[in-house]
Motif scaffolding. Structure first.
Motif, mmCIF file in Angstrom:
data_model
loop_
_atom_site.group_PDB
_atom_site.id
_atom_site.type_symbol
_atom_site.label_atom_id
_atom_site.label_comp_id
_atom_site.label_asym_id
_atom_site.label_seq_id
_atom_site.Cartn_x
_atom_site.Cartn_y
_atom_site.Cartn_z
ATOM 1 N N GLU A 1 -17.166 -19.155 77.234
ATOM 2 C CA GLU A 1 -17.544 -17.735 77.019
ATOM 3 C C GLU A 1 -16.511 -17.068 76.173
ATOM 4 N N ARG A 2 -15.163 -17.098 76.565
ATOM 5 C CA ARG A 2 -14.211 -16.722 75.736
ATOM 6 C C ARG A 2 -14.152 -17.022 74.426
ATOM 7 N N ALA A 3 -14.266 -18.292 74.323
ATOM 8 C CA ALA A 3 -14.376 -18.995 72.657
ATOM 9 C C ALA A 3 -15.390 -18.593 71.696
ATOM 10 N N GLN A 4 -16.417 -18.232 72.444
ATOM 11 C CA GLN A 4 -17.684 -17.641 71.741
ATOM 12 C C GLN A 4 -17.336 -16.456 70.872
ATOM 13 N N THR A 5 -16.512 -15.654 71.482
ATOM 14 C CA THR A 5 -15.992 -14.374 71.003
ATOM 15 C C THR A 5 -15.297 -14.473 69.527
ATOM 16 N N TYR A 6 -14.571 -15.727 69.568
ATOM 17 C CA TYR A 6 -13.866 -15.950 68.216
ATOM 18 C C TYR A 6 -14.728 -16.875 67.488
ATOM 19 N N LEU A 7 -15.334 -17.432 68.024
ATOM 20 C CA LEU A 7 -16.304 -18.061 67.323
ATOM 21 C C LEU A 7 -17.335 -17.062 66.291
ATOM 22 N N LEU B 1 -10.765 -12.291 64.209
ATOM 23 C CA LEU B 1 -10.020 -12.357 65.338
ATOM 24 C C LEU B 1 -8.867 -13.186 65.508
ATOM 25 N N VAL B 2 -9.416 -14.529 65.132
ATOM 26 C CA VAL B 2 -8.446 -15.511 65.068
ATOM 27 C C VAL B 2 -7.252 -15.449 64.035
ATOM 28 N N ARG B 3 -7.850 -15.043 62.859
ATOM 29 C CA ARG B 3 -6.978 -14.882 61.855
ATOM 30 C C ARG B 3 -5.631 -13.974 62.221
#
Ligand code: SF4
Length: 165
Positions: free
Chosen positions: A122-128, A133-135
């Protein structure tokens, strides 16, 4: 330790291990992605289920009625991580008496892994969904690392009595 300052610099890292410090792969071999015996943090639920259900077990349990020895089974190593004492007793008793089948024994592991991975997916989906956000996180991390490295190098030069003035 820098004299007089009480500040430690270039501290030698130490390991932080849990009781189950090393987890073997799903096939009982060393865990390695190239052996295909791992479960990824974002492994889809159907794949987690399939991988655990097809794990090899104690070879002595050819038929459902054959008793086994948990210590000879890779599933047992997962119970060490995911199960409480009551469940481990259930496995020990059920395996050695052929009171439970291997799929039955594996089901609590499937459930525990799914419960563990669900919030990560679920948390990873936000960044995918939003890679900027990751950058931004990487850029912030680089800034902080650069600042800390500069401070550490200043402390090291001071401790060694090196001066560049
Ligand atoms: S009952 Fe559990 S511990 Fe025993 S052989 Fe089957 S999967 Fe392994």
């Amino acid at each position: 330790m820098r004299k007089g300052s009480g500040k430690k610099i270039l501290v030698e890292p130490d390991v932080l291990l849990t009781e189950a410090a090393r987890l073997q792969g799903l096939d009982g071999q060393k865990m390695s992605k190239s052996y295909g015996n791992t479960i990824a943090l974002r492994e889809p639920p159907e794949s987690v289920e399939k991988k655990v259900r097809t794990m090899p077990t104690d070879p002595a349990r050819v038929k459902r009625s054959d008793p086994g020895t948990p210590e000879r089974c890779p599933v047992w190593s997962l119970h060490q991580v995911y199960s409480d004492e009551a469940r481990k007793d259930w496995v020990r008793q059920g395996c050695t008496s052929a009171g439970i089948g291997c799929l039955e024994c594996k089901q609590p592991i499937v459930d525990a892994i799914q419960t563990e991975l669900a919030p990560m997916r679920e948390r990873a989906q936000t960044y995918l969904d939003d890679p900027t956000l990751v950058r931004n996180i990487v850029a912030d991390g680089c800034d902080r690392a650069r600042r800390l490295a500069t401070e550490t190098m200043r402390d090291v030069r001071e401790a060694l009595g090196l001066s560049y003035t």
